[in-house]
Enzyme design. Sequence first.
Site, PDB file in Angstrom:
ATOM      1  N   PRO A  42       0.703  -1.263   0.000  1.00  0.00           N
ATOM      2  CG  PRO A  42      -1.138  -1.473   1.392  1.00  0.00           C
ATOM      3  CD  PRO A  42       0.074  -2.158   0.881  1.00  0.00           C
ATOM      4  CD  GLU A  43       2.225   3.368   4.558  1.00  0.00           C
ATOM      5  OE1 GLU A  43       2.826   4.445   4.720  1.00  0.00           O
ATOM      6  OE2 GLU A  43       1.993   2.583   5.482  1.00  0.00           O
TER       7      GLU A  43
END
Length: 286
Positions: free
Chosen positions: A2-3
Amino acid sequence: MPELPEVEVVRRGLERWVAGRTVTEVEVLHPRAVRRHPAGGADFAARLTGQRFEVARRRGKYLWLPLAESGTSVLGHLGMSGQLLVQPEGAADEKHLRIRIRFDDSAGTELRFVDQRTFGGLSLHDQTPAGLPDVIGHIARDPLDPEFDDAAFQSALRLRRTTVKRALLDQSLISGVGNIYADEALWRSRLHYDRPTATLTRPRSAELLGHIRDVMNAALAVGGTSFDSLYVNVNGESGYFDRSLDAYGREDEPCRRCGTPMRRRAWMNRSSYFCPRCQRPPRPTV
DNA sequence: AGGGTCACCTGTCGGC
DNA sequence: TGCCGACAGGTGACCC
């Protein structure tokens, strides 16, 4: 994945393994994976077929594959559990395979979008004159973007009437920061997550931005953060930055600066990890 | 208008 | 074993 660092790892994989390839077939196996494509899965497949992918681009946690000479691109977001995998044709389908894209060449691989929780997805959009998919105009530049405006970010941060971690997670202020790297940057900056942004001095906000950049670059250098097989590059390999985390996931473990046991607090339906000694809570305002 | 809450999913883990 | 709640890296629709 995700990041920002994890998404960038995926972007690099797409650049290497998918750029320049022409699509012959698209299978949409789950409607939620294309829910941001309003015309639906059949339209997504039809419009993508025959198109050639250019080099993948990224802003924050969004990535996209421009389609050659079309003014459109395939926009992707991995959500909480999405993966883009380059797999051998004929490899067994993953349990959560949502979209399959086949190519016209003899490389012997296909692109797969796999997503357990279905928060992520792919969609097709027109590009703005700036070369951005039109639906992500509200996403701010990310701190690894050469055109990120440090001074403007610091001013905007200090003008917000909110708390510092909320601001860091606001993708319209600065993009690419998620729960892990917010906690890491705040720990490095000795800032409590509930610190009002208005109380940050100019030097403190500059230092915070520096730590955000540093921790993201450090994570990127080792392939990102992977606690489990959910977060992998396009070849299915995990990154190593979990071993270098100073805050996230370290409840009850000693602070690497002062030895005080780290704490976890429920916060916005998730968790914040911090050192109660190095990162003092803000004085309650009257 | 801008900030804050909650729903959207599937899976895993720990406690009882 | 099984059941149940808590929790997981994100976003944006919807409140006020």
